[in-house]
Design a protein around this motif. Sequence first.
Motif, PDB file in Angstrom:
ATOM      1  N   ALA A   1       0.872  -1.006  -0.050  1.00  0.00           N
ATOM      2  CA  ALA A   1      -0.002  -0.034  -0.048  1.00  0.00           C
ATOM      3  C   ALA A   1       0.912   1.206   0.123  1.00  0.00           C
ATOM      4  N   GLY A   2       0.449   2.509  -0.538  1.00  0.00           N
ATOM      5  CA  GLY A   2       1.269   3.449  -0.774  1.00  0.00           C
ATOM      6  C   GLY A   2       0.877   4.391  -1.937  1.00  0.00           C
ATOM      7  N   ASP A   3       1.461   5.533  -1.944  1.00  0.00           N
ATOM      8  CA  ASP A   3       1.216   6.550  -3.154  1.00  0.00           C
ATOM      9  C   ASP A   3       2.618   6.200  -3.886  1.00  0.00           C
ATOM     10  N   TYR A   4       2.649   6.369  -5.203  1.00  0.00           N
ATOM     11  CA  TYR A   4       3.863   6.082  -5.970  1.00  0.00           C
ATOM     12  C   TYR A   4       3.796   7.067  -7.110  1.00  0.00           C
ATOM     13  N   GLU A   5       4.893   7.922  -7.090  1.00  0.00           N
ATOM     14  CA  GLU A   5       5.154   8.682  -8.263  1.00  0.00           C
ATOM     15  C   GLU A   5       5.976   7.910  -9.409  1.00  0.00           C
TER      16      GLU A   5
ATOM     17  N   LEU B   1      -5.833   3.580  -7.739  1.00  0.00           N
ATOM     18  CA  LEU B   1      -6.437   5.018  -8.548  1.00  0.00           C
ATOM     19  C   LEU B   1      -4.965   5.375  -9.384  1.00  0.00           C
ATOM     20  N   MET B   2      -5.237   5.514 -10.370  1.00  0.00           N
ATOM     21  CA  MET B   2      -4.442   6.062 -11.377  1.00  0.00           C
ATOM     22  C   MET B   2      -4.640   7.443 -11.791  1.00  0.00           C
ATOM     23  N   GLU B   3      -3.752   8.646 -11.329  1.00  0.00           N
ATOM     24  CA  GLU B   3      -3.871   9.918 -11.138  1.00  0.00           C
ATOM     25  C   GLU B   3      -2.810  10.817 -12.002  1.00  0.00           C
TER      26      GLU B   3
ATOM     27  N   GLN C   1       8.025  11.540 -14.036  1.00  0.00           N
ATOM     28  CA  GLN C   1       7.692  12.880 -13.862  1.00  0.00           C
ATOM     29  C   GLN C   1       8.404  13.468 -15.228  1.00  0.00           C
ATOM     30  N   GLY C   2       7.811  14.240 -16.172  1.00  0.00           N
ATOM     31  CA  GLY C   2       8.353  14.667 -17.263  1.00  0.00           C
ATOM     32  C   GLY C   2       7.603  16.081 -17.674  1.00  0.00           C
ATOM     33  N   PRO C   3       7.849  16.451 -19.131  1.00  0.00           N
ATOM     34  CA  PRO C   3       7.108  17.855 -19.575  1.00  0.00           C
ATOM     35  C   PRO C   3       5.703  17.735 -19.313  1.00  0.00           C
ATOM     36  N   THR C   4       5.032  16.682 -19.239  1.00  0.00           N
ATOM     37  CA  THR C   4       3.528  16.923 -19.092  1.00  0.00           C
ATOM     38  C   THR C   4       3.074  17.039 -17.988  1.00  0.00           C
ATOM     39  N   GLY C   5       3.966  16.443 -16.944  1.00  0.00           N
ATOM     40  CA  GLY C   5       3.563  16.781 -15.441  1.00  0.00           C
ATOM     41  C   GLY C   5       4.050  15.282 -14.827  1.00  0.00           C
ATOM     42  N   VAL C   6       3.228  15.028 -13.770  1.00  0.00           N
ATOM     43  CA  VAL C   6       3.803  13.864 -12.816  1.00  0.00           C
ATOM     44  C   VAL C   6       2.546  12.802 -13.052  1.00  0.00           C
ATOM     45  N   SER C   7       3.195  11.632 -12.916  1.00  0.00           N
ATOM     46  CA  SER C   7       2.058  10.359 -12.998  1.00  0.00           C
ATOM     47  C   SER C   7       2.297   9.551 -11.681  1.00  0.00           C
ATOM     48  N   ARG C   8       1.126   9.347 -11.087  1.00  0.00           N
ATOM     49  CA  ARG C   8       1.136   8.782  -9.824  1.00  0.00           C
ATOM     50  C   ARG C   8       0.046   7.771  -9.763  1.00  0.00           C
ATOM     51  N   LEU C   9       0.231   6.632  -8.767  1.00  0.00           N
ATOM     52  CA  LEU C   9      -0.672   5.580  -8.698  1.00  0.00           C
ATOM     53  C   LEU C   9      -0.743   5.566  -6.855  1.00  0.00           C
ATOM     54  N   ARG C  10      -1.953   5.176  -6.537  1.00  0.00           N
ATOM     55  CA  ARG C  10      -2.470   4.957  -5.250  1.00  0.00           C
ATOM     56  C   ARG C  10      -2.963   3.616  -5.216  1.00  0.00           C
TER      57      ARG C  10
ATOM     58  N   LYS D   1     -12.980   7.475  -0.195  1.00  0.00           N
ATOM     59  CA  LYS D   1     -11.685   6.878  -0.169  1.00  0.00           C
ATOM     60  C   LYS D   1     -10.720   7.827  -0.891  1.00  0.00           C
ATOM     61  N   SER D   2     -11.227   8.097  -2.375  1.00  0.00           N
ATOM     62  CA  SER D   2     -10.400   8.918  -3.122  1.00  0.00           C
ATOM     63  C   SER D   2     -10.307  10.364  -3.050  1.00  0.00           C
ATOM     64  N   GLY D   3     -11.441  10.955  -2.367  1.00  0.00           N
ATOM     65  CA  GLY D   3     -11.707  12.364  -2.677  1.00  0.00           C
ATOM     66  C   GLY D   3     -11.964  12.860  -3.961  1.00  0.00           C
ATOM     67  N   ARG D   4     -12.430  12.027  -4.657  1.00  0.00           N
ATOM     68  CA  ARG D   4     -12.872  12.447  -6.006  1.00  0.00           C
ATOM     69  C   ARG D   4     -14.116  12.023  -6.415  1.00  0.00           C
ATOM     70  N   THR D   5     -14.813  12.604  -7.296  1.00  0.00           N
ATOM     71  CA  THR D   5     -16.175  12.407  -7.555  1.00  0.00           C
ATOM     72  C   THR D   5     -16.129  11.603  -9.220  1.00  0.00           C
ATOM     73  N   PHE D   6     -17.198  10.726  -9.162  1.00  0.00           N
ATOM     74  CA  PHE D   6     -17.201   9.908 -10.649  1.00  0.00           C
ATOM     75  C   PHE D   6     -18.674   9.740 -10.867  1.00  0.00           C
ATOM     76  N   ASN D   7     -19.018   9.872 -12.376  1.00  0.00           N
ATOM     77  CA  ASN D   7     -20.460   9.621 -12.606  1.00  0.00           C
ATOM     78  C   ASN D   7     -20.577   8.468 -13.548  1.00  0.00           C
TER      79      ASN D   7
END
Length: 279
Positions: free
Chosen positions: A63-67, A235-237, A70-79, A157-163
């Motif tokens: 379990a954890g947050d994983y970066e 979570l893919m962020e 990181q590149g020109p487009t920004g940061v890719s993260r997994l939780r 859990k994610s702090g996001r909204t989904f429809n």
Amino acid sequence: MSDKRQRARVQGSWAKPLHKPQQPTVSAQDVQSGSWKYGARSFEFNQPDPIREIPAEKVIENAGDYEISQGPTGVSRLRLIPGFLQQEEADWMFSKLLAELPWSQKTNYRMMGDAYEEPRLTCWYGELPYTYSRSTMEANAQWPPVLSTLHLAVEQKSGRTFNSLLCNLYRDGKDSIGWHSDSEPSLGPQPTIASLSLGDTRVFSLRKQPLPEDNGDYTYVESIRIPLAHGTLLLMEGCTQEDWQHQVAKEYHDRGPRINLTFRTMSPEPESPSWRSVR
């Protein structure tokens, strides 16, 4: 013939002088540039291409947050959240969804018009239809109570909204989904995808998009392997959908059924053909 002339002849003094080869002319500038001339010919020495190594596959299990990049487009993260659902709760929800959801096998179309059936069963919930691989899934607007419960829990859990929700049923190890990114315009920039796994463990793989100079060659890209067990939330962020692809490959040994619920946020977009290969 006198002895003196005889000795001179034996020693070769009458022979024509031998031609001496021209020595290569090398200047300091030639040495620096890696080239020099030899007579009328020139030689160039190019530096060999650097030896590239295939990066070792990374494994994420804890379990954890994983970066992950990181590149020109920004940061890719997994939780990764193993045990998001406890065993008994996950068992009950898996049985309920397996028996009650309107599972069907979607038919897709390649660019040349050839039809093929997806190697898994699916159903789609939300307010908008979902189009990919040149065919459309009509939305089920009425969410069953068990999905509504999971929907609320994932949002909290994610702090996001989904429809919207894509449900995938992998019946055994032969069912799969190929390399793709969830990057449709209707998902917006840098979408967050919440993926809940129920049932047998399957390997979720990611690979980074190749550099432009690699011309689509994935040989030397980074890769990640994540075993997704019963009750695990992933979570893919960030830029994960732009900079990475993911898949669930076939596994040629005994695997039981697995349900994967991918929550996402959709918005309307102008009608246009979709050229996505798989989702």
